[in-house]
Scaffold this motif. Structure first.
Motif, mmCIF file in Angstrom:
data_model
loop_
_atom_site.group_PDB
_atom_site.id
_atom_site.type_symbol
_atom_site.label_atom_id
_atom_site.label_comp_id
_atom_site.label_asym_id
_atom_site.label_seq_id
_atom_site.Cartn_x
_atom_site.Cartn_y
_atom_site.Cartn_z
ATOM 1 N N ILE A 20 0.773 -1.043 0.165
ATOM 2 C CA ILE A 20 -0.041 -0.174 0.163
ATOM 3 C C ILE A 20 0.807 1.281 0.026
ATOM 4 C CG2 ILE A 20 -1.625 1.283 1.279
ATOM 5 C CD1 ILE A 20 -2.828 -1.343 2.442
ATOM 6 N N TYR A 21 1.870 1.230 0.797
ATOM 7 C CA TYR A 21 2.976 2.443 0.891
ATOM 8 C C TYR A 21 3.278 2.609 -0.551
ATOM 9 C CZ TYR A 21 6.890 5.059 2.461
ATOM 10 O OH TYR A 21 7.669 6.342 2.529
ATOM 11 N N TYR A 22 4.127 1.374 -1.260
ATOM 12 C CA TYR A 22 4.439 1.895 -2.578
ATOM 13 C C TYR A 22 3.601 2.361 -3.488
ATOM 14 C CZ TYR A 22 9.064 0.745 -0.552
ATOM 15 O OH TYR A 22 10.210 0.820 0.305
ATOM 16 N N PHE A 23 2.312 1.707 -3.427
ATOM 17 C CA PHE A 23 1.225 2.150 -4.321
ATOM 18 C C PHE A 23 0.996 3.383 -4.431
ATOM 19 C CE2 PHE A 23 -2.702 2.251 -6.514
ATOM 20 C CZ PHE A 23 -2.621 1.609 -7.510
ATOM 21 N N THR A 24 0.790 3.916 -3.087
ATOM 22 C CA THR A 24 -0.020 5.348 -2.848
ATOM 23 C C THR A 24 0.875 6.440 -2.647
ATOM 24 O OG1 THR A 24 0.101 4.795 -0.524
ATOM 25 C CG2 THR A 24 -1.886 4.255 -1.729
ATOM 26 N N ARG A 25 2.371 6.139 -3.365
ATOM 27 C CA ARG A 25 3.202 7.287 -3.308
ATOM 28 C C ARG A 25 2.752 8.139 -4.441
ATOM 29 N NH1 ARG A 25 7.483 7.008 0.265
ATOM 30 N NH2 ARG A 25 8.706 8.210 -0.837
ATOM 31 N N ARG A 26 2.028 7.756 -5.453
ATOM 32 C CA ARG A 26 1.731 8.413 -6.482
ATOM 33 C C ARG A 26 0.071 8.479 -6.239
ATOM 34 N NH1 ARG A 26 4.453 9.003 -11.128
ATOM 35 N NH2 ARG A 26 2.410 9.063 -12.519
ATOM 36 N N PHE A 27 -0.663 9.479 -7.156
ATOM 37 C CA PHE A 27 -1.943 9.639 -6.627
ATOM 38 C C PHE A 27 -2.806 9.724 -8.044
ATOM 39 C CE2 PHE A 27 0.656 12.243 -3.870
ATOM 40 C CZ PHE A 27 -0.017 11.856 -2.688
ATOM 41 N N ASP A 28 -2.283 9.136 -9.156
ATOM 42 C CA ASP A 28 -3.175 8.989 -10.497
ATOM 43 C C ASP A 28 -4.251 7.991 -10.363
ATOM 44 O OD1 ASP A 28 -0.861 10.292 -11.612
ATOM 45 O OD2 ASP A 28 0.153 8.615 -12.269
ATOM 46 N N TYR A 29 -4.239 7.324 -9.375
ATOM 47 C CA TYR A 29 -5.481 6.263 -9.237
ATOM 48 C C TYR A 29 -6.710 7.020 -8.755
ATOM 49 C CZ TYR A 29 -4.876 6.031 -4.221
ATOM 50 O OH TYR A 29 -4.517 6.285 -2.697
ATOM 51 N N PHE A 30 -6.432 8.233 -8.022
ATOM 52 C CA PHE A 30 -7.619 9.169 -7.808
ATOM 53 C C PHE A 30 -8.550 9.362 -8.843
ATOM 54 C CE2 PHE A 30 -5.706 11.667 -3.773
ATOM 55 C CZ PHE A 30 -5.467 10.510 -3.117
ATOM 56 N N ARG A 31 -8.078 9.757 -10.101
ATOM 57 C CA ARG A 31 -8.796 10.115 -11.289
ATOM 58 C C ARG A 31 -9.551 8.872 -11.630
ATOM 59 N NH1 ARG A 31 -7.908 14.176 -14.627
ATOM 60 N NH2 ARG A 31 -5.772 14.465 -14.057
ATOM 61 N N VAL A 32 -8.828 7.692 -11.479
ATOM 62 C CA VAL A 32 -9.647 6.362 -11.919
ATOM 63 C C VAL A 32 -11.146 6.338 -11.048
ATOM 64 C CG1 VAL A 32 -9.848 3.969 -12.174
ATOM 65 C CG2 VAL A 32 -7.634 5.365 -12.578
ATOM 66 N N VAL A 33 -10.907 6.390 -9.570
ATOM 67 C CA VAL A 33 -11.907 6.372 -8.743
ATOM 68 C C VAL A 33 -13.000 7.235 -9.015
ATOM 69 C CG1 VAL A 33 -12.296 6.199 -6.291
ATOM 70 C CG2 VAL A 33 -10.334 5.132 -6.955
ATOM 71 N N LEU A 34 -12.411 8.761 -9.159
ATOM 72 C CA LEU A 34 -13.485 9.651 -8.972
ATOM 73 C C LEU A 34 -14.237 9.805 -10.578
ATOM 74 C CD1 LEU A 34 -11.209 12.738 -7.691
ATOM 75 C CD2 LEU A 34 -13.258 11.608 -6.713
ATOM 76 N N SER A 35 -13.772 9.211 -11.413
ATOM 77 C CA SER A 35 -14.501 8.948 -12.636
ATOM 78 C C SER A 35 -15.328 7.779 -13.036
ATOM 79 C CB SER A 35 -13.631 9.155 -14.043
ATOM 80 O OG SER A 35 -12.656 8.091 -13.992
#
Lengths: 207, 408
Positions: free
Chosen positions: A130-145
């Motif tokens: 989780i730590y390594y995956f969430t160091r970037r925030f690009d997945y926010f866009r996938v969830v929000l859309s």
């Protein structure tokens, strides 16, 4: 399967696509592994070199006519309760949205190249993953859309879950970075932004 | 389109009117039957009349009889719900089957038995077991004359397997909490004598051996019959209404003025919530045969209203005499069945039997999967499985329709 793996197993894939998948488990096995907003992983390669990473966004408990009749009874005794939960195979379905994948040591925050196969084991991501995956925030866009998921609540739950993967000294900064990223993505919708920020607002003692 | 409802709706309406009229004409007969029921207080007279039909040339009486003395109960007596045993062990068995089918690739039949154990008064996980048996050899599929066995034979073999499984599991659990109750789905009185049953004698022997094993465990065996159509009591009331010189086979062919009524109609009026009727035996050649094997094996029965309130839900409970002679055993059985029937809310049926049925049932999807497995194994053995043309074309015509779509 080792005891550790058994402990981390969320369920097995029932149906899947590149955007997400549903996995199932027995009713008696539901516990803290099955939590809204948890990060999970599932192999998408036979040699376990690649995993899809997803977020649990719905947990559904199925019923059947017998369960509906039992609900109507004035008292349910313990033997019947045990029987229904342990013996009868009323499945629990857990719905997952894909937010990225790993390929070897690479972490990619985009939809995985292929879906997992039926009956693949779905496991909780470890704290390090989780730590390594969430160091970037690009997945926010996938969830929000994503239209089929409660995206604001899901993203907030995922951020709160991820925060606990960070050392205490980094946690506050992580949450602040998440807030800034959200402000960028939701600058056109201030009401929504305000709601999501409220959901992830750190406690004052998390600094 | 298989059924054109516009063509059947008139007939359904006529059927409704017919049933309404039938019910109206039955209400007078029911009133007469109730009058006779409440008047049936002289046990000695009933015993005398039963002796008359048993020890004469009259052979056509198939009605109820009181239990042998000193265990007889008043026919119009009513048993209140007894106290519940603190602990008990209930074992229920049920079965289902796939019949032999000449239209599929290989001839076989399957019997699947489900056994469910419920520990009453103990917060223990109930146990469940299934036992499928695939029969495919000639010795299993052919009768004495080399013809393929019929569905009645499969049904009877399933019934016997249910009883044998019940006996085996009850024996294994004989150290568990007492009372030990073994519940069979349906009547305990089986008719083995039909010419259509293959190897009937062997089937009967197996059934009786299972009864013997159950007897040896000291279990309370019962056969639970939901919504029974039996007329044992009605026949007895008719018998008692005849004068001595009118008691003959001709007059016993029907139930006279009470013809068309069933015992359930009487007991739905007579039994309040949780109450049971008197224990009675059935006067029949089958029961006489059971008695001939052992006096303990003769089958008695009582009716019980398993609804906790409101509209009656009447079931018949068959018990062998080894249990019927013990008032404490009957009280325990009565109370435990009421508890079992209260578990499923609005559905008044023993929970243990519902679960045994769930374990046993083979769905049509599972049957298709089994057929696929058999086909694969046939191919592995260099055979070419093929369903009949009739079956294949049936599936073609019933298959799912697909829409035509233009592809861009």
């Amino acid at each position: 399967m080792s005891v550790q793996e058994e402990r981390e197993m969320v369920g097995r894939v029932l149906r899947a696509s590149t955007t997400g998948f549903d996995c199932g488990t027995r009713g008696s096995r539901i516990d803290e592994r099955h939590t809204f907003g948890s990060f999970v992983k599932v192999p998408i390669a036979d040699d376990f070199s690649a995993f899809a990473i997803g977020l649990i966004y719905a947990i559904r408990i199925e019923d059947d006519p017998l369960a509906r009749e039992l609900v109507m009874a004035s008292i349910i005794d313990n033997s019947v309760l045990l029987d229904q939960r342990e013996n009868r195979m009323v499945p629990i379905e857990i719905a997952v949205i894909n937010v990225g994948y790993t390929s070897g040591a690479d972490v990619v925050q985009a939809l995985p190249p292929r879906p997992p196969l039926s009956l693949s084991e779905v496991q909780l991501c470890s704290t390090d993953e989780i730590y390594y995956f969430t160091r970037r925030f690009d997945y926010f866009r996938v969830v929000l859309s994503a239209s089929e998921v409660p995206s604001d609540e899901l993203l907030a739950a995922a951020v709160r879950t991820a925060a606990w993967a960070y050392p205490e000294s980094e946690r506050y900064n992580f949450l602040v970075h998440c807030g800034r990223q959200l402000a960028n993505l939701l600058s056109h919708d201030l009401k929504r932004l305000s709601r999501v920020l409220a959901l992830i607002k750190p406690d004052t003692n998390v600094q | 389109m298989a059924l054109e409802f516009n063509k059947v709706i008139d007939q359904v309406q006529r059927m409704g009117r017919y049933l309404g009229k039938l019910s109206l004409s039955q209400s007078d007969r029911l009133a007469a039957a109730l009058e006779r029921f409440y008047a049936a207080t002289d046990l000695d007279a009933i015993h005398a009349r039963i002796e008359l039909v048993r020890n004469s040339s009259i052979s056509g009486y198939r009605g109820a009889a009181p239990l042998p003395k000193p265990y007889s109960e008043f026919i119009c007596g009513i048993g209140e719900p007894p106290p519940m045993p603190e602990r008990a062990t209930l074992i229920a068995a049920d079965g289902s089957q796939i019949y032999p089918d000449h239209h599929i690739a290989a001839l076989y039949y399957l019997i699947n038995i489900g056994v469910y154990t419920y520990h009453h008064g103990q917060p223990r996980l109930p146990e469940q077991v299934t036992a499928p048996e695939l029969a495919y050899s000639d010795s299993k599929l052919e009768d004495e004359d080399g013809r393929t066995i019929n569905n009645q034979t499969v049904n009877m073999r399933r019934s016997v397997e249910e009883m044998r499984s019940l006996a085996r599991h009850t024996w294994d659990l004989r150290e568990e909490a007492r009372p030990l109750v073994a519940i069979h789905d349906g009547t305990l009185l089986k008719f083995f004598g039909g010419i259509e049953i293959a190897y009937a004698k062997q089937v009967e022997r197996d059934y009786m051996d299972a009864l013997q094993q159950l007897h040896d465990t000291g279990a309370i065996l019962c056969g639970y019959v939901d919504n029974p159509r039996s007329t044992y009591l009605i026949s007895l009331l008719h018998l008692m209404s005849l004068a001595d010189d009118e008691v003959n086979d001709l007059n016993l062919k029907t139930n006279g003025e009470l013809e068309g009524l069933t015992d359930v109609q009487i007991f739905a009026r007579v039994l309040g919530p949780g109450q049971r009727s008197a224990l009675m035996t059935q006067n029949s050649p089958q029961n006489a045969e059971y008695h001939r094997r052992s006096a303990d094996f003769e089958i008695a029965s009582f009716y019980v209203n398993v609804a906790p309130a409101g509209r009656a839900a009447i079931a018949r409970v068959d018990v062998p005499l080894w249990a019927a002679r013990e008032p404490a055993a009957i009280d325990a059985l009565h109370a435990l069945l009421l508890h079992q029937c209260s578990i499923q809310g609005r559905r008044h049926y023993p929970y243990a039997l519902t679960r045994a049925d769930e374990l046993a049932v083979v769905s049509s999807a599972e049957r298709d999967q089994l057929n696929q497995l058999i086909n694969v194994e046939m191919r592995n053995n260099k055979l070419h499985p093929e369903a009949s043309n009739k079956l294949q074309t049936k599936y073609l015509a019933r298959g799912e329709r697909r829409q035509h779509r233009l592809r861009g």
